[in-house]
Design an enzyme around this catalytic site. Structure first.
Site, PDB file in Angstrom:
ATOM      1  N   ASP A  44      30.059 126.882   4.750  1.00 51.83           N
ATOM      2  CA  ASP A  44      29.467 126.822   3.404  1.00 51.83           C
ATOM      3  C   ASP A  44      28.193 125.975   3.404  1.00 51.83           C
ATOM      4  OD1 ASP A  44      30.687 124.371   3.652  1.00 51.83           O
ATOM      5  OD2 ASP A  44      31.919 124.537   1.842  1.00 51.83           O
ATOM      6  N   LYS A 112      38.357 128.710   7.101  1.00 53.15           N
ATOM      7  CA  LYS A 112      38.410 127.246   7.224  1.00 53.15           C
ATOM      8  C   LYS A 112      38.471 126.668   5.820  1.00 53.15           C
ATOM      9  CE  LYS A 112      34.712 124.592   8.437  1.00 53.15           C
ATOM     10  NZ  LYS A 112      34.560 123.763   7.216  1.00 53.15           N
ATOM     11  N   GLU A 114      38.913 122.661   3.656  1.00 52.42           N
ATOM     12  CA  GLU A 114      38.816 121.206   3.798  1.00 52.42           C
ATOM     13  C   GLU A 114      40.027 120.521   3.178  1.00 52.42           C
ATOM     14  OE1 GLU A 114      35.091 119.848   2.147  1.00 52.42           O
ATOM     15  OE2 GLU A 114      33.912 121.214   3.409  1.00 52.42           O
ATOM     16  N   GLU A 180      34.978 115.764  11.195  1.00 51.47           N
ATOM     17  CA  GLU A 180      33.553 115.521  10.887  1.00 51.47           C
ATOM     18  C   GLU A 180      33.336 114.050  10.547  1.00 51.47           C
ATOM     19  OE1 GLU A 180      31.693 118.285   8.165  1.00 51.47           O
ATOM     20  OE2 GLU A 180      29.810 117.159   8.200  1.00 51.47           O
TER      21      GLU A 180
HETATM   22  O1  KIV Z   1      29.971 124.406   6.576  1.00 49.81           O
HETATM   23  C1  KIV Z   1      29.786 124.005   7.735  1.00 49.81           C
HETATM   24  O2  KIV Z   1      28.797 124.333   8.398  1.00 49.81           O
HETATM   25  C2  KIV Z   1      30.783 123.091   8.296  1.00 49.81           C
HETATM   26  C3  KIV Z   1      30.476 122.424   9.583  1.00 49.81           C
HETATM   27  C4  KIV Z   1      29.518 121.324   9.378  1.00 49.81           C
HETATM   28  C5  KIV Z   1      31.705 121.972  10.283  1.00 49.81           C
HETATM   29  O3  KIV Z   1      31.798 122.901   7.702  1.00 49.81           O
END
Ligand code: KIV
Length: 279
Positions: A44, A112, A114, A180
């Site tokens: 994102d 993915k 968070e 991160e």
């Molecule tokens: O959105 C993204 O690019 C990320 C990376 C920084 C891990 O979540």
């Protein structure tokens, strides 16, 4: 043949480090595949680096889907992970709907999201339904308004919480975990406690893999390099030089030349002009 989450997990067991990079369009995805990088994240971060927003928060699921589709079309080997954007997984039902759209409408192989212990039930349900999930803890950009942009886990209490988050996510079934902006020592300790691979960004060399944002590592900004990024090229300069040369060639009439043009039989042109004159 496209790689699967099993291939990625096997890499950890074999002690092979895992490179991952973000990509947001068809052409970049083709280049990533040509470079033999096994994991692509359509992050994102595209809100910031592709769409010019100040944070990742404004990007919508529909905008993400548009970019993830292009990346899937451009790649044949890499496993493609699509980020679930802000507020698209606030309940288990909403997460199933959002993640389902990513897999069904784009062809990506995983999503993915968070968060730590609090998202574990969501992860568990997605995994039960056959949706591979990559976790993301430490600095989580969707919470930037709460945590600021800063390293997470320097003090014992927060470090312990991050270890518990990592273990809860593994237990819930994530196939891999992004760490991160976490101190290198803590990232190493988490990595050693997990069976699944950790993918670091600003988390030191003790992770099983690393992820970098396309624009950071290729020098596509003119001004800014985050501390956790290494520039492998300065493409903004290369592109600007090429564009200046193009503009000069157009102004001076040295582009295009005959080799960039097609021609026609002189008699055919003559006939066309003559027929106009006759009218
Ligand atoms: O959105 C993204 O690019 C990320 C990376 C920084 C891990 O979540």
């Amino acid at each position: 043949m496209r790689l699967t989450i099993l291939d990625i997990q096997r890499m950890k067991r074999r002690g092979e480090r895992i490179p991952m990079v973000t990509a947001y369009d068809y052409t970049s995805a083709q280049i990533v595949d040509r470079a033999g990088i096994p994991l692509i994240l359509v992050g994102d971060t595209l809100a910031m680096v592709m769409l010019g927003h100040p944070t990742t928060l404004p990007v919508s699921l529909d905008e993400m889907l548009h970019h993830i589709r292009a990346v899937v079309r451009g790649s044949q080997q890499a496993l493609v992970v699509g980020d679930l954007p802000f507020l698209t997984y606030t309940t288990v039902e909403q997460a199933v709907h959002s993640a389902g759209r990513v897999l069904q409408e784009t062809g990506a192989q995983a999503v993915k999201l968070e968060g730590g212990t609090s998202v574990a039930p969501t992860v568990q349900r997605l995994v039960e339904l056959g949706i591979p999930v990559m976790g993301h803890i430490g600095f989580t950009p969707q919470s930037v308004n709460q945590m600021g942009v800063r390293v997470q886990g320097k003090r014992a209490g927060r470090a312990r919480q991050l270890i518990e988050d990592a273990l809860a996510l593994q237990q819930a079934g994530v196939f891999s975990l992004v760490l991160e902006l976490v101190p290198a020592e803590l990232a190493h300790a988490i990595t050693a406690r997990l069976r699944i691979p950790t993918i670091g960004i600003g988390a030191g060399s003790g992770c099983d893999g690393q992820v970098q944002v396309w624009h950071d590592m290729l020098g596509l900004y003119t001004d800014f390099v985050p501390r956790h990024a290494r520039r492998y090229a300065t493409l903004a300069d290369t592109i600007a030089t090429a564009l200046q040369q193009y503009a000069t060639d157009v102004r001076e009439g040295t582009f295009p030349t005959l080799e960039h043009s097609s021609s026609m039989d002189a008699q055919e042109l003559q006939a066309a002009l003559a027929s106009l004159d006759e009218q």
